[in-house]
Design a protein around this motif. Structure first.
Motif, PDB file in Angstrom:
ATOM      1  N   UNK A  98      -7.515  26.100  -7.077  1.00  7.01           N
ATOM      2  CA  UNK A  98      -8.687  26.451  -6.896  1.00  7.01           C
ATOM      3  C   UNK A  98      -9.539  25.233  -7.005  1.00  7.01           C
ATOM      4  N   UNK A  99     -10.730  24.935  -6.260  1.00  9.07           N
ATOM      5  CA  UNK A  99     -11.759  23.795  -6.358  1.00  9.07           C
ATOM      6  C   UNK A  99     -12.851  24.561  -6.164  1.00  9.07           C
ATOM      7  N   UNK A 100     -13.948  24.015  -6.945  1.00  7.91           N
ATOM      8  CA  UNK A 100     -15.295  24.744  -7.067  1.00  7.91           C
ATOM      9  C   UNK A 100     -16.160  23.717  -6.757  1.00  7.91           C
ATOM     10  N   UNK A 101     -17.336  24.027  -6.015  1.00  6.55           N
ATOM     11  CA  UNK A 101     -18.472  23.143  -5.959  1.00  6.55           C
ATOM     12  C   UNK A 101     -19.654  23.758  -6.616  1.00  6.55           C
ATOM     13  N   UNK A 102     -20.183  23.247  -7.842  1.00  4.63           N
ATOM     14  CA  UNK A 102     -21.165  23.930  -8.560  1.00  4.63           C
ATOM     15  C   UNK A 102     -22.175  22.842  -8.588  1.00  4.63           C
ATOM     16  N   UNK A 103     -23.372  23.427  -8.085  1.00  6.38           N
ATOM     17  CA  UNK A 103     -24.442  22.205  -8.177  1.00  6.38           C
ATOM     18  C   UNK A 103     -24.097  21.020  -7.589  1.00  6.38           C
ATOM     19  N   UNK A 104     -23.238  20.973  -6.570  1.00 10.45           N
ATOM     20  CA  UNK A 104     -22.984  19.573  -5.786  1.00 10.45           C
ATOM     21  C   UNK A 104     -21.676  18.877  -6.455  1.00 10.45           C
ATOM     22  N   UNK A 105     -21.187  19.395  -7.573  1.00 14.92           N
ATOM     23  CA  UNK A 105     -19.987  18.798  -8.333  1.00 14.92           C
ATOM     24  C   UNK A 105     -18.614  19.639  -8.479  1.00 14.92           C
ATOM     25  N   UNK A 106     -17.859  18.863  -8.290  1.00 13.07           N
ATOM     26  CA  UNK A 106     -16.476  19.542  -7.871  1.00 13.07           C
ATOM     27  C   UNK A 106     -15.454  19.443  -9.075  1.00 13.07           C
ATOM     28  N   UNK A 107     -14.757  20.684  -9.309  1.00 11.24           N
ATOM     29  CA  UNK A 107     -13.624  20.863 -10.376  1.00 11.24           C
ATOM     30  C   UNK A 107     -12.522  21.521  -9.654  1.00 11.24           C
ATOM     31  N   UNK A 108     -11.302  20.763  -9.978  1.00  8.66           N
ATOM     32  CA  UNK A 108     -10.041  21.187  -9.382  1.00  8.66           C
ATOM     33  C   UNK A 108      -8.748  21.514 -10.291  1.00  8.66           C
ATOM     34  N   UNK A 109      -8.371  22.419 -10.055  1.00  7.37           N
ATOM     35  CA  UNK A 109      -7.137  22.948 -10.913  1.00  7.37           C
ATOM     36  C   UNK A 109      -6.324  24.012 -10.604  1.00  7.37           C
ATOM     37  N   UNK A 110      -4.911  24.045 -11.004  1.00  2.00           N
ATOM     38  CA  UNK A 110      -4.127  25.035 -10.606  1.00  2.00           C
ATOM     39  C   UNK A 110      -3.165  25.355 -11.501  1.00  2.00           C
ATOM     40  N   UNK A 111      -2.333  26.323 -11.680  1.00  2.00           N
ATOM     41  CA  UNK A 111      -1.455  26.850 -12.470  1.00  2.00           C
ATOM     42  C   UNK A 111      -0.421  27.760 -11.726  1.00  2.00           C
TER      43      UNK A 111
END
Length: 256
Positions: A98-111
């Motif tokens: 899953x990669x999110x864009x919140x207020x223009x910023x990215x966070x990327x993680x998986x398991x």
């Protein structure tokens, strides 16, 4: 080196918030991963969760990718497209990315997740993939070479009689989905750029039971499978280089 973005405190806080949301999405979906569920259903839940939290999915529409997550089962290494036709059964192992864009910023993680009773080999490869990620994270500190992440992962996986995928890698992330540097999971010791505080990137080793090579399905152009049909496993976190080490931005459990 100059093309690796050193983030400001404000940017780091934005990336941290997006990363926490992505991590929480992985926690949320866990209870729905069970026998008889199709992967499109899981993707729809992920899509709603991200939207309800004021963000959007980075994968949806990215270069034509059609879904809000990647769900990769068994021999699929990465970029598995969720589908009504892919129904979970006992013995399956799967990676949800899953990669999110919140207020223009990215966070990327998986398991990795498991369904019912899995084989000893499946359990082993999951444990090796998780420990590979942990070993890579332990290399993150100012002044160290990025290549040492891949060096320790490659050495460990080989000792466990598994192989490391070289055709896909980690990457800078935060302001954009994919930034410099490329973070290889098999590399020479003391190779690559030097880490500096304020850098953010993913470590996401893909560990294969058999050969390291992959093949991408021609009919969808995304789904990457092991070339020999054997199992693959992967874990991923978004990492920040701090003044004295690292912060795992996508860790929502306090593990690190």
């Amino acid at each position: 080196m100059s093309d690796i973005i050193i983030k400001t405190e404000e940017q780091i806080e934005g990336i941290r918030r997006s990363s926490q949301l992505a991590g929480n999405a992985l926690v949320m979906i866990g209870e729905y991963v069970k026998e008889g569920v199709d992967t499109e259903y899981l993707d729809n839940l992920i899509h709603e969760f991200i939207q309800d939290n004021g963000a959007i999915s980075a994968t949806l529409g990215y270069n034509g990718y059609p879904k809000s997550s990647c769900i990769s089962l068994n021999e699929v290494v990465c970029h598995g497209i969720p589908s009504k036709n892919t129904v979970l059964k006992s013995g399956d192992i799967l990676n949800i990315d899953i990669t999110t864009i919140l207020n223009g910023y990215y966070g990327d993680t998986s398991k990795m997740y498991t369904v019912g009773d899995i084989s000893r080999t499946a359990q082993n490869i999951i444990e090796v993939a998780k420990h590979s990620l942990d070993l890579g994270i332990q290399q993150v500190r100012p002044g160290n070479h990025f290549g040492n992440i891949g060096f320790v992962i490659g050495r460990y996986a080989k000792a466990q009689k598994f192989s490391v995928v070289y055709e896909f890698c980690g990457h800078g992330v935060g302001i954009d989905f994919h930034e410099s540097p490329q973070v290889d999971h098999i590399a020479r010791r003391n190779s690559g750029p030097i880490m500096q505080p304020g850098m953010t990137f993913t470590i996401e080793p893909m560990i294969n039971e058999g050969r390291a090579s992959t093949r991408v399905d021609k009919f969808d152009g995304w789904t990457a499978r092991t070339s020999d049909g054997k199992l693959s496993a992967q874990f991923e976190h978004t990492i920040l280089v701090t003044s004295d080490g690292y912060e795992v931005l996508t860790d929502v459990s306090g593990e690190y």
